[in-house]
Design a protein around this motif. Structure first.
Motif, mmCIF file in Angstrom:
data_model
loop_
_atom_site.group_PDB
_atom_site.id
_atom_site.type_symbol
_atom_site.label_atom_id
_atom_site.label_comp_id
_atom_site.label_asym_id
_atom_site.label_seq_id
_atom_site.Cartn_x
_atom_site.Cartn_y
_atom_site.Cartn_z
ATOM 1 N N GLU A 178 21.488 8.306 -71.015
ATOM 2 C CA GLU A 178 22.011 9.594 -71.103
ATOM 3 C C GLU A 178 23.216 9.803 -70.314
ATOM 4 O O GLU A 178 23.431 9.141 -69.277
ATOM 5 C CB GLU A 178 20.850 10.557 -70.529
ATOM 6 N N LEU A 179 24.023 10.865 -70.565
ATOM 7 C CA LEU A 179 25.387 11.124 -70.190
ATOM 8 C C LEU A 179 25.004 11.863 -68.657
ATOM 9 O O LEU A 179 24.279 12.797 -68.767
ATOM 10 C CB LEU A 179 25.980 12.012 -71.101
ATOM 11 N N ASP A 180 25.336 11.269 -67.594
ATOM 12 C CA ASP A 180 25.369 12.219 -66.548
ATOM 13 C C ASP A 180 26.565 13.108 -66.113
ATOM 14 O O ASP A 180 27.540 12.773 -66.132
ATOM 15 C CB ASP A 180 25.442 11.130 -65.087
ATOM 16 N N ASN A 181 26.448 14.358 -66.723
ATOM 17 C CA ASN A 181 27.606 15.180 -66.873
ATOM 18 C C ASN A 181 28.130 15.559 -65.519
ATOM 19 O O ASN A 181 29.280 16.113 -65.364
ATOM 20 C CB ASN A 181 27.000 16.430 -67.754
ATOM 21 N N GLU A 182 27.283 15.533 -64.552
ATOM 22 C CA GLU A 182 27.806 16.043 -63.150
ATOM 23 C C GLU A 182 28.834 14.876 -62.573
ATOM 24 O O GLU A 182 29.501 15.568 -61.897
ATOM 25 C CB GLU A 182 26.227 16.005 -62.333
ATOM 26 N N GLY A 189 35.187 16.980 -73.039
ATOM 27 C CA GLY A 189 34.139 16.975 -71.994
ATOM 28 C C GLY A 189 32.932 17.647 -72.426
ATOM 29 O O GLY A 189 32.079 18.425 -71.726
ATOM 30 N N ASP A 190 32.829 17.920 -73.930
ATOM 31 C CA ASP A 190 31.399 18.276 -74.351
ATOM 32 C C ASP A 190 30.233 17.458 -74.165
ATOM 33 O O ASP A 190 30.186 16.560 -74.928
ATOM 34 C CB ASP A 190 31.760 18.665 -75.918
ATOM 35 N N PRO A 191 29.127 18.004 -73.058
ATOM 36 C CA PRO A 191 28.188 16.743 -73.178
ATOM 37 C C PRO A 191 27.142 16.787 -74.243
ATOM 38 O O PRO A 191 26.625 15.806 -74.404
ATOM 39 C CB PRO A 191 27.702 17.776 -71.682
ATOM 40 N N VAL A 192 27.162 17.805 -74.886
ATOM 41 C CA VAL A 192 26.050 17.972 -75.902
ATOM 42 C C VAL A 192 26.514 16.900 -77.021
ATOM 43 O O VAL A 192 25.953 16.057 -77.666
ATOM 44 C CB VAL A 192 25.801 19.373 -76.741
ATOM 45 N N LEU A 193 27.720 17.212 -77.670
ATOM 46 C CA LEU A 193 28.229 16.514 -78.564
ATOM 47 C C LEU A 193 28.370 14.855 -78.100
ATOM 48 O O LEU A 193 28.075 13.945 -78.940
ATOM 49 C CB LEU A 193 29.715 16.747 -79.026
ATOM 50 N N THR A 194 28.794 14.539 -76.613
ATOM 51 C CA THR A 194 28.950 13.145 -76.285
ATOM 52 C C THR A 194 27.393 12.803 -76.257
ATOM 53 O O THR A 194 27.193 11.406 -76.642
ATOM 54 C CB THR A 194 29.357 13.322 -75.037
ATOM 55 N N GLN A 195 26.388 13.317 -75.706
ATOM 56 C CA GLN A 195 24.959 12.937 -75.857
ATOM 57 C C GLN A 195 24.486 12.467 -77.261
ATOM 58 O O GLN A 195 24.018 11.344 -77.129
ATOM 59 C CB GLN A 195 24.137 13.611 -75.092
ATOM 60 N N ASP A 196 24.915 13.271 -78.151
ATOM 61 C CA ASP A 196 24.345 13.214 -79.480
ATOM 62 C C ASP A 196 25.049 12.015 -79.918
ATOM 63 O O ASP A 196 24.076 10.881 -80.630
ATOM 64 C CB ASP A 196 24.873 14.082 -80.258
ATOM 65 N N LYS A 197 26.328 11.665 -79.632
ATOM 66 C CA LYS A 197 26.969 10.331 -80.168
ATOM 67 C C LYS A 197 26.324 9.159 -79.371
ATOM 68 O O LYS A 197 26.032 8.136 -79.966
ATOM 69 C CB LYS A 197 28.575 10.347 -80.121
ATOM 70 N N LEU A 198 25.927 9.344 -78.006
ATOM 71 C CA LEU A 198 25.388 8.136 -77.344
ATOM 72 C C LEU A 198 23.953 8.230 -77.782
ATOM 73 O O LEU A 198 23.550 6.850 -77.946
ATOM 74 C CB LEU A 198 25.204 8.555 -75.791
ATOM 75 N N THR A 199 23.228 8.789 -78.059
ATOM 76 C CA THR A 199 21.708 8.649 -78.371
ATOM 77 C C THR A 199 21.692 8.026 -79.808
ATOM 78 O O THR A 199 20.643 7.150 -80.045
ATOM 79 C CB THR A 199 20.995 10.095 -78.515
ATOM 80 N N ALA A 219 33.186 6.968 -73.343
ATOM 81 C CA ALA A 219 34.280 7.428 -72.468
ATOM 82 C C ALA A 219 35.418 8.243 -73.305
ATOM 83 O O ALA A 219 35.726 9.257 -72.827
ATOM 84 C CB ALA A 219 34.853 6.488 -71.566
ATOM 85 N N TYR A 220 35.694 7.540 -74.322
ATOM 86 C CA TYR A 220 36.875 8.081 -75.184
ATOM 87 C C TYR A 220 36.263 9.208 -76.113
ATOM 88 O O TYR A 220 36.731 10.532 -76.152
ATOM 89 C CB TYR A 220 37.441 7.218 -76.165
ATOM 90 N N GLU A 221 34.883 9.412 -76.397
ATOM 91 C CA GLU A 221 34.258 10.475 -77.134
ATOM 92 C C GLU A 221 34.245 11.529 -76.264
ATOM 93 O O GLU A 221 34.472 12.620 -76.747
ATOM 94 C CB GLU A 221 32.932 9.945 -77.502
ATOM 95 N N TYR A 222 33.676 11.414 -74.921
ATOM 96 C CA TYR A 222 33.827 12.375 -74.019
ATOM 97 C C TYR A 222 35.122 13.266 -73.873
ATOM 98 O O TYR A 222 35.284 14.463 -73.837
ATOM 99 C CB TYR A 222 33.180 11.911 -72.674
ATOM 100 N N TYR A 223 36.141 12.300 -73.820
ATOM 101 C CA TYR A 223 37.429 12.755 -73.444
ATOM 102 C C TYR A 223 37.970 13.593 -74.599
ATOM 103 O O TYR A 223 38.680 14.734 -74.494
ATOM 104 C CB TYR A 223 38.540 11.533 -73.176
ATOM 105 N N ASN A 224 38.007 12.918 -75.725
ATOM 106 C CA ASN A 224 38.121 13.638 -77.115
ATOM 107 C C ASN A 224 37.522 14.903 -77.357
ATOM 108 O O ASN A 224 38.099 15.609 -78.326
ATOM 109 C CB ASN A 224 38.521 12.457 -78.304
#
Length: 120
Positions: A49-53, A32-42, A24-29
């Motif tokens: 997977e991040l539900d970007n919607e 809202g970059d879904p690709v960067l956030t998904q890479d960190k999550l994976t 949640a903090y990664e996405y905010y920081n």
């Protein structure tokens, strides 16, 4: 405060929630970059997977691809964000219930309802 300093120390059933909070903090920081956030999550949990919607600056929704469940994780207050500090003041005084516009709390509540509709 947690007694754990790393994921391997945690009970396995708690790890997804700790990771969701971090994401949640990664996405905010990342603004809202879904690709960067998904890479960190994976890199930490490859079954989610991040539900970007449904994710936004208030929190993230992580879908578990194994069972189609989801975790909703809200981020806390960013002390450098005047809007977050204002939201905290609204909550502390009860003003958030009186305002004619959408507050951070009402956005979080709307987010919860949306997630519940998509991931019952």
């Amino acid at each position: 405060m947690s007694d754990y300093t790393s994921l391997p120390e945690m009970p396995p059933e708690d790890v997804p929630y700790a990771v969701a909070s971090h994401i949640a903090y990664e996405y905010y920081n990342s603004n809202g970059d879904p690709v960067l956030t998904q890479d960190k999550l994976t890199a930490i949990m490859d079954t989610y997977e991040l539900d970007n919607e449904l994710s936004n600056d208030v929190g993230v929704v992580l879908k578990n691809n194994n069972d189609n469940s989801a975790i909703l994780a809200y981020r806390g207050t960013d002390p450098t964000n005047v809007y977050d500090l204002n939201a905290d003041a609204q909550l502390a005084t009860g003003l958030d219930k009186l305002l004619p516009f959408q507050t951070r709390l009402s956005r979080a509540e709307d987010m919860y309802r949306s997630v519940k509709n998509v991931y019952p």
